[in-house]
Design an enzyme around this catalytic site. Structure first.
Site, PDB file in Angstrom:
ATOM      1  N   SER A 132      30.374  26.712   7.883  1.00  0.00           N
ATOM      2  CA  SER A 132      29.882  26.863   6.515  1.00  0.00           C
ATOM      3  C   SER A 132      28.439  27.376   6.472  1.00  0.00           C
ATOM      4  CB  SER A 132      29.966  25.525   5.770  1.00  0.00           C
ATOM      5  OG  SER A 132      31.314  25.119   5.627  1.00  0.00           O
ATOM      6  N   ARG A 243      38.206  35.670  -1.006  1.00  0.00           N
ATOM      7  CA  ARG A 243      38.539  34.457  -1.752  1.00  0.00           C
ATOM      8  C   ARG A 243      39.555  34.726  -2.850  1.00  0.00           C
ATOM      9  NH1 ARG A 243      32.241  32.540  -1.074  1.00  0.00           N
ATOM     10  NH2 ARG A 243      32.605  31.617   0.983  1.00  0.00           N
ATOM     11  N   GLY A 339      62.623  14.256  -0.994  1.00  0.00           N
ATOM     12  CA  GLY A 339      62.839  12.989  -0.306  1.00  0.00           C
ATOM     13  C   GLY A 339      62.749  13.157   1.205  1.00  0.00           C
ATOM     14  N   GLU A 363      37.663  30.692   4.933  1.00  0.00           N
ATOM     15  CA  GLU A 363      36.928  31.594   4.024  1.00  0.00           C
ATOM     16  C   GLU A 363      36.100  30.829   2.992  1.00  0.00           C
ATOM     17  OE1 GLU A 363      38.706  35.236   2.716  1.00  0.00           O
ATOM     18  OE2 GLU A 363      40.148  35.237   4.374  1.00  0.00           O
ATOM     19  N   GLY A 364      35.536  29.722   3.446  1.00  0.00           N
ATOM     20  CA  GLY A 364      34.685  28.905   2.572  1.00  0.00           C
ATOM     21  C   GLY A 364      35.428  27.681   2.093  1.00  0.00           C
ATOM     22  N   SER A 366      36.321  24.074   0.148  1.00  0.00           N
ATOM     23  CA  SER A 366      36.216  23.702  -1.272  1.00  0.00           C
ATOM     24  C   SER A 366      34.797  23.261  -1.606  1.00  0.00           C
ATOM     25  CB  SER A 366      37.193  22.566  -1.601  1.00  0.00           C
ATOM     26  OG  SER A 366      38.528  23.026  -1.580  1.00  0.00           O
TER      27      SER A 366
END
Length: 384
Positions: A132, A243, A339, A363-364, A366
């Site tokens: 990051s 993004r 299930g 790609e970055g 959250s």
């Protein structure tokens, strides 16, 4: 749908949908199990003009707009997320970066074979200690006459093993921090480049993710992308487009998961009726459909802003953030609706669930998207 698709956009969507569901989807699970790189799929995508969609025809591309691109990418992701991630990196980050920052010679030598699908590209930014925070990268490029000597290790590189051309970032002046990072175009047969560890991943198993090791790798000065110190800008600009691509992949996988869940719910009977008759299941379906549509509209909004040449950084981060978190919720719900069967490889929702997990990370993350979005809002005196 808040935007009205043109006849050409509808034609592209229909063509790619038919191709993806007939030619790619039937063998997606087999590739997931064998981890076989989807070379044949990508060759066909190249023939259809889908590997350099937004590149002008003069450089081997299709000359399409971003809306057409996200429509096509969503359909490929619906069929096979591993194929879609290669298509996304190729289009959004590799080809567009060379188009935007490359000189004419570089466009002819590198962009034409990439955008026509004859070659596959990769983008090498991340390192073992720089994810990051790209300023922490340790890769260095030292000028030596007409070449740069490149040393360093890149990690988690999509298509690192199978790429023909790699855009690599490295520090040319460590004292300048992000302004001291430059970008280089490196061919896979360069003597100083080795493919390192091949990751054994949770999902996207048919897409290779590797280390790339540069040991006294000599790169001609003519293969530096733009000027020295522009590498960080090249990377950030490329990631903006990437993004939007992650949002498109998320929408495609989520739609596939919901469609599979709806089909199963209509067929599966419990307590004397199809489980689709139960209110609990019906509300899950309603929530899934609403979230997918919201993500689709954010994707369209960012893509339309890009097509209008507006600053779309905030919208791209919003689309990526919401869509990537949405697809994790939707695939989890789709698996739950199956299930015990959802926990087996007999049904595709198990693969959708695994493939979707990385979308909030690459790609970055959250968290980084929230930093980008909040920075833009707080800098804008007009508010959000």
């Amino acid at each position: 749908m808040s935007i009205k698709l043109t006849e050409e956009q509808q034609m592209i969507q229909s063509m790619v949908r038919d191709f993806a569901r007939e030619m790619i989807a039937p063998t997606a699970m087999q590739r997931d199990l064998t981890k076989e790189f989807p070379a044949e799929n990508l060759r066909r995508l190249g023939e259809l003009g889908l590997m350099g969609m937004m590149i002008p025809p003069q450089y081997g591309g299709a000359g399409a707009d971003t809306i057409s691109y996200v429509l096509a990418l969503s359909e490929i992701a619906y069929a096979c997320a591993s194929t879609a991630v290669v298509m996304s990196v190729q289009n959004s980050i590799v080809c567009e970066s060379i188009l935007r920052y490359g000189n004419e010679d570089q466009k002819q030598r590198f962009l034409v074979p990439l955008s026509s699908g004859q070659e596959i590209g990769a983008f090498a930014l991340t390192e073992p200690n720089a994810g990051s925070d790209p300023v922490r990268q340790a890769a260095k490029a030292v000028r030596d006459g007409d070449t740069y000597i490149l040393n360093g290790t890149k990690r988690f590189i999509t298509t690192g093993k199978n790429a023909n051309t790699i855009i690599v970032t490295a520090k040319t002046d460590a004292s300048m921090r992000h302004k001291g990072i430059s970008a280089f175009l490196v061919k896979k047969d360069n003597p100083g480049l080795k493919v390192g560890n091949l990751e054994n991943k949770m999902g996207l198993c048919a897409s290779d993710t590797t280390d790339l090791i540069f040991e006294d790798c000599r790169v001609p000065v003519n293969d530096r992308l733009a000027e020295e110190g522009q590498g960080f800008t090249i990377a950030m600009t490329g990631l903006d487009g990437g993004r939007i691509g992650i949002a498109a992949q998320s929408v495609g996988v989520a739609q596939a998961a919901m469609d599979a869940a709806v089909t199963y719910a209509k067929e599966r009977e419990q307590f004397g009726q199809a489980i689709s008759k139960f209110q609990g299941i019906r509300w899950m379906i309603a929530d899934m459909a609403t979230e997918i549509e919201a993500a689709r509209q954010l994707m369209y909004s960012a893509a339309a802003m890009k097509d209008r040449n507006e600053n779309y950084t905030k919208q791209a981060s919003m689309a990526k953030l919401f869509a990537s978190e949405m697809v994790n919720r939707v695939t989890a719900q789709a698996l739950q609706m199956h299930g015990g069967y959802g926990f087996t490889k007999e049904y595709p929702v198990e693969r959708f669930y695994r493939d979707a997990r990385v979308f909030t990370i690459y790609e970055g993350t959250s968290e980084i998207q929230r930093v980008v979005i909040s920075n833009h809002i707080l800098k804008d005196k007009r508010g959000p």
